[in-house]
Motif scaffolding. Structure first.
Motif, short mmCIF file in Angstrom:
data_model
loop_
_atom_site.label_atom_id
_atom_site.label_comp_id
_atom_site.label_asym_id
_atom_site.label_seq_id
_atom_site.Cartn_x
_atom_site.Cartn_y
_atom_site.Cartn_z
N ALA B 70 0.84 -1.21 0.00
CA ALA B 70 0.00 0.00 0.00
C ALA B 70 0.87 1.25 0.00
CB ALA B 70 -0.92 0.00 1.21
N ILE B 71 1.92 1.24 0.83
CA ILE B 71 2.81 2.40 0.87
C ILE B 71 3.49 2.60 -0.49
CG2 ILE B 71 4.96 3.30 1.85
CD1 ILE B 71 4.18 1.96 4.48
N ARG B 72 3.98 1.49 -1.04
CA ARG B 72 4.72 1.61 -2.30
C ARG B 72 3.82 2.09 -3.44
NH1 ARG B 72 9.02 0.86 -4.43
NH2 ARG B 72 9.01 -1.24 -5.29
N THR B 73 2.60 1.53 -3.55
CA THR B 73 1.74 1.95 -4.67
C THR B 73 1.21 3.36 -4.45
OG1 THR B 73 0.02 0.64 -3.62
CG2 THR B 73 0.96 -0.24 -5.62
N SER B 74 0.90 3.72 -3.19
CA SER B 74 0.40 5.09 -3.03
C SER B 74 1.52 6.08 -3.26
CB SER B 74 -0.28 5.31 -1.67
OG SER B 74 0.50 4.80 -0.64
N TYR B 75 2.74 5.70 -2.94
CA TYR B 75 3.84 6.60 -3.26
C TYR B 75 3.94 6.78 -4.78
CZ TYR B 75 8.46 8.64 -3.62
OH TYR B 75 9.50 9.47 -3.92
N ALA B 87 2.07 14.85 5.52
CA ALA B 87 1.69 13.53 4.99
C ALA B 87 2.67 13.10 3.91
CB ALA B 87 0.27 13.59 4.44
N LYS B 88 3.08 14.07 3.11
CA LYS B 88 4.00 13.80 2.03
C LYS B 88 5.34 13.28 2.58
CE LYS B 88 4.79 15.96 -2.37
NZ LYS B 88 4.62 17.00 -3.32
N PHE B 89 5.78 13.93 3.63
CA PHE B 89 7.04 13.54 4.26
C PHE B 89 6.97 12.12 4.80
CE2 PHE B 89 9.54 13.25 8.23
CZ PHE B 89 10.81 13.40 7.69
N PHE B 90 5.86 11.80 5.49
CA PHE B 90 5.74 10.46 6.05
C PHE B 90 5.65 9.39 4.97
CE2 PHE B 90 4.57 12.52 10.12
CZ PHE B 90 5.45 11.81 10.92
N LEU B 91 4.96 9.73 3.89
CA LEU B 91 4.87 8.76 2.80
C LEU B 91 6.26 8.52 2.20
CD1 LEU B 91 3.05 6.98 1.15
CD2 LEU B 91 2.62 8.87 -0.40
#
Ligand SMILES: Nc1ncnc2c1ncn2[C@@H]1O[C@H](COP(=O)(O)OP(=O)(O)O)[C@@H](O)[C@H]1O
Ligand SMILES: [Mg+2]
Lengths: 247, 260
Positions: B70-75, B87-91
């Motif tokens: 999920a993290i990789r695809t949303s990034y 939010a951008k930083f945490f992603l």
């Protein structure tokens, strides 16, 4: 922005591959409430890109898009709120295959507008009745014909009570005998006063319901006018050439 | 002539006797290996532990894998249109950690990972099974993440666009539209991962978990006989794998049928 216009596009550009492909190259467009606009033009001229930019499925490279006087290209606008007001119908329907027709239609209203399930379903069934599909409410998309799928896609968008509807070649993926049933629904919608932007090759539909026909070429609007103007007295050579091929 | 015949007969008798002797030997070995002192209970316990270890490790692997995917695809899909800088930083951080995790886990042998977790990271824990579940879970998560990511990417972009055009945000579109469809596509691959994991857990004995392989070794170390315990262990793995492969096949056929 004048309050008369539901959509205003100013200097819209969309480039791909670092500017190598100029899908939109400076488009200006004002759409009045209740207007039905048909967009025509050769393949690859940017019709889809224009339509998709209007609800930011494509991020513009340059220019502004005002939706009900709000600049949706501004970084601080919540695009999700504005997308609710703009319904979109795709060439390939894009129904959710893992949900029934009813669920397809009620998912967004229930999630976004916090409508009660029963209420959302009642409204969905009403809309299905209008397009003659109320008996298919519990079917899955794979059990419907292409024409039925597209009618469902239209009413799915209508469930969010949008102010504008965008159609990107809604009948191009259909067998010829199913084109009519989808166009009929769109005509009905136009007569009820929906603001519509329609990319289509159905010139009969354009003649019958369009307030304005826009001819696009190479990422710009080359010519626009009433259907009668465009079809009988096109001003540009390229418009003539295109119409000769499709009429 | 008669002499020749008599010789032949006695040779046959010898053969028969030695065959009998061999059978008898086997029977005795079997008895020593499994019957005496109820040693079959080791095997039973081993099978149980192997299945438990595999099951929980896969669950942990799926949880980790879905989060990382999920993290990789949303990034990949979402980062550029995000507006909130926090939010951008945490992603961004999440994506970086995920990438390191995938690289390290898939770039080192699972045996080494288990030893590191057991003797360094969780050295104070007495629960060997828990250590093994965590080690195999972390390992499996890296592979599951790529399975899930491929599953998400296999869903037609039009599904995402339809969801977004209705006003659903990225997470809602993922949760209600993309993931349920992706899950159906990846279920067979996940089941396969279970089978791979089942075989991989055979090294859990190195850190003291009495899994199936180690159960066999325990018997060998008391009976000083290798043949029977090892044969039994191999056969049981084979039967388990064949059984689960059959189940996966069944599942795949069921899923394909539903599509029509
Ligand atoms: N995602 C993309 N990447 C690169 N080029 C694209 C992309 N989408 C569209 N294009 C290009 O932009 C141009 C306009 O495309 P499109 O708006 O789809 O045309 P139309 O709908 O009028 O046929 C085409 O040349 C097309 O190849
Ligand atoms: Mg197009």
């Amino acid at each position: 922005m004048s309050a008369n216009y539901i959509i205003s596009v100013r200097g819209l550009k969309k480039h791909y591959n670092r500017g190598k492909i100029k899908a939109l190259n400076g488009v200006d467009l004002d759409v009045k409430k209740g207007e039905v606009i048909v967009i025509i033009g050769p393949s690859g001229c940017g019709k889809s890109t224009l339509l998709r930019s209007l609800n930011l499925l494509e991020q513009p490279t340059e220019g502004q898009i005002f939706l009900e006087n709000v600049d949706i290209t501004d970084r601080n606008t919540n695009i999700n709120l504005h997308r609710r007001k703009v319904g979109m119908v795709f060439q390939h329907f894009n129904l959710f295959p893992n949900m029934t027709i009813l669920k397809n239609m009620t998912l967004a209203p229930i999630q976004l507008k916090k409508v009660k399930k029963a209420e959302a379903e009642k409204k969905a069934l009403e809309l299905l009745r209008v397009v003659g599909l109320e008996d298919r409410a519990n079917a899955y998309p794979s059990q419907l014909s292409g024409g039925q799928k597209q009618r469902v896609a239209i009413v799915r968008a209508l469930c969010m009570e949008p102010d504008v509807m965008l159609f990107d070649e809604p009948t191009s993926a259909l067998d010829p005998e199913m084109v009519g049933e989808v166009l009929d629904v769109m005509k009905k919608l136009a007569r009820e006063g929906m603001t519509m932007l329609v990319v289509t090759h159905e010139m009969g539909f354009a003649r019958e319901v369009a307030d304005r026909v826009i001819f696009m070429d190479e990422g710009t609007i080359l010519e626009e006018g009433t259907p009668a103007d465009i079809f009988s007295q096109p001003q540009h050579e390229r418009t003539k050439a295109f119409l000769n091929k499709v009429l | 002539m008669a002499e020749w015949f008599a010789g032949y007969c006695s040779w046959l008798c010898d053969c028969y006797a030695s065959f009998n002797g061999w059978l008898y030997g086997l029977q005795k070995e079997f008895t020593t290996a499994f019957i005496v002192d109820d040693r079959w209970k080791y095997i039973l316990k081993g099978v149980q532990n192997t299945l438990i270890l595999t099951f929980y490790a896969l669950i942990l692997g799926v949880v980790l894998g879905v989060i990382v995917a999920a993290i990789r695809t949303s990034y990949d899909k979402q980062y550029r249109e995000m507006k909130n800088p926090i939010a951008k930083f945490f992603l961004w951080i999440g994506n970086a950690i995920s990438k390191i995790y995938l690289t390290v886990i898939r770039g080192t042998p699972v045996m080494v990972q288990i030893l590191i977790i057991f003797f360094i990271i969780m050295a104070s824990s007495r629960d060997k099974m828990l250590c093994a579940v965590i080690a195999f879970g972390i390992n499996s998560g890296a592979y599951v993440a790529e399975i899930v990511r491929a599953g998400i990417m296999s869903i037609d972009a039009g599904q995402n666009e339809a969801g977004r055009s209705l006003g659903l945000n990225y997470m809602q579109t993922m949760w209600f539209i993309i993931l349920p469809q992706a899950f159906k596509n990846i279920l067979p691959s996940l089941a396969n991962e279970f089978i791979v994991l089942l075989k991989e857990t055979s090294i859990a004995g190195y850190v003291g978990v009495t899994d199936l392989t180690r159960a066999g070794n325990q018997i060998r170390s008391v009976t000083y006989q290798d043949f029977m315990p090892l044969l039994a262990v191999a056969l049981i793995y084979l039967v388990l794998v064949m059984f689960f492969t059959w189940l996966v096949g069944l599942l795949e056929r069921r899923l394909r049928k539903n599509e029509r």
